[in-house]
Design a protein around this motif. Structure first.
Motif, short mmCIF file in Angstrom:
data_model
loop_
_atom_site.label_atom_id
_atom_site.label_comp_id
_atom_site.label_asym_id
_atom_site.label_seq_id
_atom_site.Cartn_x
_atom_site.Cartn_y
_atom_site.Cartn_z
N ASP A 111 -3.06 15.95 8.42
CA ASP A 111 -2.54 14.94 7.50
C ASP A 111 -1.01 15.34 7.04
N GLY A 158 -7.77 19.94 5.43
CA GLY A 158 -8.85 20.25 4.41
C GLY A 158 -9.98 19.33 5.11
N MET A 167 -10.99 16.59 4.29
CA MET A 167 -10.93 15.21 4.32
C MET A 167 -10.59 15.07 5.97
N VAL A 168 -9.79 15.81 6.67
CA VAL A 168 -9.54 15.75 7.92
C VAL A 168 -10.51 16.21 8.81
N THR A 225 -8.16 24.39 3.88
CA THR A 225 -8.20 24.54 2.18
C THR A 225 -9.66 25.63 2.10
N LEU A 247 -11.95 25.01 0.09
CA LEU A 247 -13.27 24.06 0.32
C LEU A 247 -13.45 23.95 1.96
N ALA A 248 -12.84 23.77 2.62
CA ALA A 248 -12.89 23.26 3.98
C ALA A 248 -13.32 24.45 4.88
N LYS A 268 -21.85 18.19 9.03
CA LYS A 268 -21.80 16.98 8.47
C LYS A 268 -20.37 16.36 8.56
N ASN A 272 -19.08 9.33 1.56
CA ASN A 272 -19.81 9.84 2.91
C ASN A 272 -20.94 8.94 3.20
N LEU A 280 -1.43 26.59 -0.29
CA LEU A 280 -2.37 25.60 -0.85
C LEU A 280 -2.11 25.59 -2.48
N GLU A 307 -6.15 23.40 -5.94
CA GLU A 307 -6.82 23.36 -4.72
C GLU A 307 -8.03 24.47 -4.43
N LYS A 336 -23.58 30.00 3.86
CA LYS A 336 -24.08 28.68 4.20
C LYS A 336 -24.51 28.53 5.45
N1 LIG Z 1 -18.87 17.90 5.51
C1 LIG Z 1 -19.17 18.92 4.63
O1 LIG Z 1 -20.15 19.40 4.47
C2 LIG Z 1 -18.45 18.77 3.39
C3 LIG Z 1 -18.51 19.61 2.42
C4 LIG Z 1 -17.89 19.66 1.07
C5 LIG Z 1 -16.88 18.57 1.06
N2 LIG Z 1 -16.56 17.78 2.06
C6 LIG Z 1 -15.45 16.83 1.85
O2 LIG Z 1 -14.18 17.60 2.02
C7 LIG Z 1 -13.22 16.74 1.18
C8 LIG Z 1 -12.45 17.63 0.39
O3 LIG Z 1 -11.92 18.49 1.22
P1 LIG Z 1 -10.61 19.47 0.33
O4 LIG Z 1 -11.16 19.78 -0.95
O5 LIG Z 1 -10.26 20.50 1.66
O6 LIG Z 1 -9.62 18.43 0.33
P2 LIG Z 1 -8.54 17.69 1.17
O7 LIG Z 1 -8.74 17.62 2.53
O8 LIG Z 1 -8.32 16.22 0.80
O9 LIG Z 1 -7.02 18.60 0.91
C9 LIG Z 1 -6.58 18.46 -0.45
C10 LIG Z 1 -5.12 18.57 -0.33
O10 LIG Z 1 -4.50 19.58 -0.11
C11 LIG Z 1 -3.75 19.49 1.12
N3 LIG Z 1 -3.55 20.67 2.08
C12 LIG Z 1 -4.77 20.94 2.92
N4 LIG Z 1 -4.44 22.29 3.11
C13 LIG Z 1 -3.25 22.49 2.82
C14 LIG Z 1 -2.71 23.78 2.99
N5 LIG Z 1 -2.95 24.69 3.77
N6 LIG Z 1 -1.25 23.81 2.22
C15 LIG Z 1 -0.88 22.67 1.60
N7 LIG Z 1 -1.55 21.73 1.25
C16 LIG Z 1 -2.76 21.57 2.10
C17 LIG Z 1 -4.12 18.18 1.79
O11 LIG Z 1 -3.12 17.42 2.38
C18 LIG Z 1 -4.58 17.32 0.38
O12 LIG Z 1 -3.48 16.76 -0.32
C19 LIG Z 1 -13.94 15.60 0.68
O13 LIG Z 1 -13.83 14.53 1.42
C20 LIG Z 1 -15.43 15.99 0.84
O14 LIG Z 1 -16.39 14.85 1.01
C21 LIG Z 1 -17.44 17.76 3.09
#
Ligand SMILES: NC(=O)c1ccc[n+]([C@@H]2O[C@H](COP(=O)([O-])OP(=O)(O)OC[C@H]3O[C@@H](n4cnc5c(N)ncnc54)[C@H](O)[C@@H]3O)[C@@H](O)[C@H]2O)c1
Length: 353
Positions: free
Chosen positions: A33, A92, A94-95, A118, A120-121, A130, A140, A161, A165, A215
């Motif tokens: 992104d 993160g 989302m990607v 991130t 979270l990712a 998933k 989702n 980050l 976040e 996990k």
């Molecule tokens: N598949 C799964 O098992 C699972 C589990 C939990 C969450 N999710 C999904 O994950 C998504 C949320 O993920 P997220 O919290 O990573 O959010 P995100 O991917 O939206 O990232 C959050 C923000 O941080 C920015 N960003 C990302 N990495 C960065 C970095 N290193 N430096 C600066 N900015 C950065 C992004 O551009 C965005 O603005 C949701 O869509 C959720 O449904 C999926």
């Protein structure tokens, strides 16, 4: 099923070079992104040659959509990507959710790598297969289970980050520790207390490694979420309801992990109330969370709305609200029935913390 390979590294480029060797002559696409292109792509710039293309998507949950996937599928088709090509998701959750979905469905599946940027990712979204997108305002709603061929995790990306976040993802690490390993929980609290003052990321790789291992433990033999994988939903029955309630009904922006952190307080309380989870421990955990996150206290006239949202939770069975609770021997149990009175008690407890 793919042989999912998770590598924690402080040398991302060497690891990546090694993996992409076998795609030497093939087309390679990096999906990222706007923010990750700016902050994270430069970190892996040295591996990018003219066999690579970049597909940039707009950041934000709204763009985890069918429109974005259509643009991506069109790009892959027009540029003649094949099943021998490679997709790299740099970003993160989302990607990785969207990129993993596009990769798994285009020509019935192209190999893909997740490079989560991130917290979270790193500990959650990039691992466990998933993938998916939001559809008709439902989170989702469309997706497939499909594990990445490789996941490369490095703290090098975390420096850029935003702190909010960072903390949002950290809640999932706390959750992993609480369902599985008390010592790891104490380590996390020690780490975050120091991090609040110096933002030093040393040690993060070893902590995310433990978190991912937890996990993996719950996913092993239950990729499709029929049994013990459900334990990973600890904190999420209340958490999802808080996320929807505060974002939609109250127009207060609350991040997923912040909502889960509050959810953990409620579910720890119900663990105590219904399964005799130790009260001292309950109070300590609630205080720890209160010290890290700003708790948004729901007013009593909002309790019904929160209860109503919980009646729509995916984990419910036969109209009964189910939750993960931890018993007095620290064993997490899934499919634990909770009533409207339990929810009221838990929300009152949250307000008292
Ligand atoms: N598949 C799964 O098992 C699972 C589990 C939990 C969450 N999710 C999904 O994950 C998504 C949320 O993920 P997220 O919290 O990573 O959010 P995100 O991917 O939206 O990232 C959050 C923000 O941080 C920015 N960003 C990302 N990495 C960065 C970095 N290193 N430096 C600066 N900015 C950065 C992004 O551009 C965005 O603005 C949701 O869509 C959720 O449904 C999926």
């Amino acid at each position: 099923m793919k042989n999912n390979d998770i590598i924690h590294t402080d040398n991302i480029n060497d690891q990546l070079k090694n993996i992409i060797k076998k795609y030497d002559q093939e087309k390679k696409l990096i999906i990222t992104d706007h923010n990750c292109r700016k902050y994270c792509l430069p970190v892996i710039q040295e591996i990018i040659d003219d066999t690579f293309e970049i597909f940039e998507i707009k950041p934000g949950e709204d763009n985890k959509s069918l429109d974005t996937v259509k643009q991506l599928w069109s790009f892959l088709s027009e540029k003649k990507y094949t099943r021998e090509s490679l997709i790299i998701n740099l970003g993160g959750g989302m990607v990785s959710d969207l990129g993993g979905f596009a990769a798994s469905t285009f020509k019935r599946g192209i190999p893909y790598i997740n490079i989560p940027t991130t917290i979270l990712a790193q500990v959650d979204a990039s691992v466990g297969g998933k993938t998916g997108i939001n559809f008709m305002s439902l989170k989702n709603e469309i997706g497939v289970f499909s594990e990445a061929d490789h996941v490369l995790i490095s703290e090098v990306f975390i420096k850029s980050l935003k702190k909010r976040e960072f903390l949002s993802g950290f809640a999932e690490m706390l959750k992993h520790a609480l369902i599985h390993n008390d010592e790891h929980y104490s380590e996390l609290i020690e780490f975050i207390t120091e991090y609040e003052s110096n933002e030093n990321l040393k040690k993060l790789n070893s902590l995310t490694k433990q978190s991912v291992k937890i996990k993996e433990h719950y996913i092993k033999n239950d990729l499709y979420d029929k049994g013990k994988r459900k334990i990973l939903n600890f904190g999420h029955t209340f958490g999802h309801a808080f996320e929807s309630h505060f974002n939609l009904n109250k127009n207060l922006e609350i991040k997923h992990g912040e909502a889960v952190a509050q959810g953990i307080i409620c579910e720890i309380y119900l663990s105590h109330k219904k399964l005799n989870f130790e009260s001292d421990k309950m109070n300590r955990i609630s205080n720890d969370i209160k010290n890290i996150y700003k708790i948004i206290k729901p007013k009593s006239d909002e309790f019904d709305l929160i209860h109503n949202l919980m009646t729509h939770d995916k984990k419910n069975l036969n109209d009964v609200i189910n939750c993960v609770l931890i018993n007095n021997n620290n064993i997490p149990l899934f499919d634990q029935e909770i009533t409207k009175d339990d929810i009221t008690d838990a929300l009152n407890y949250l307000n008292s913390v």
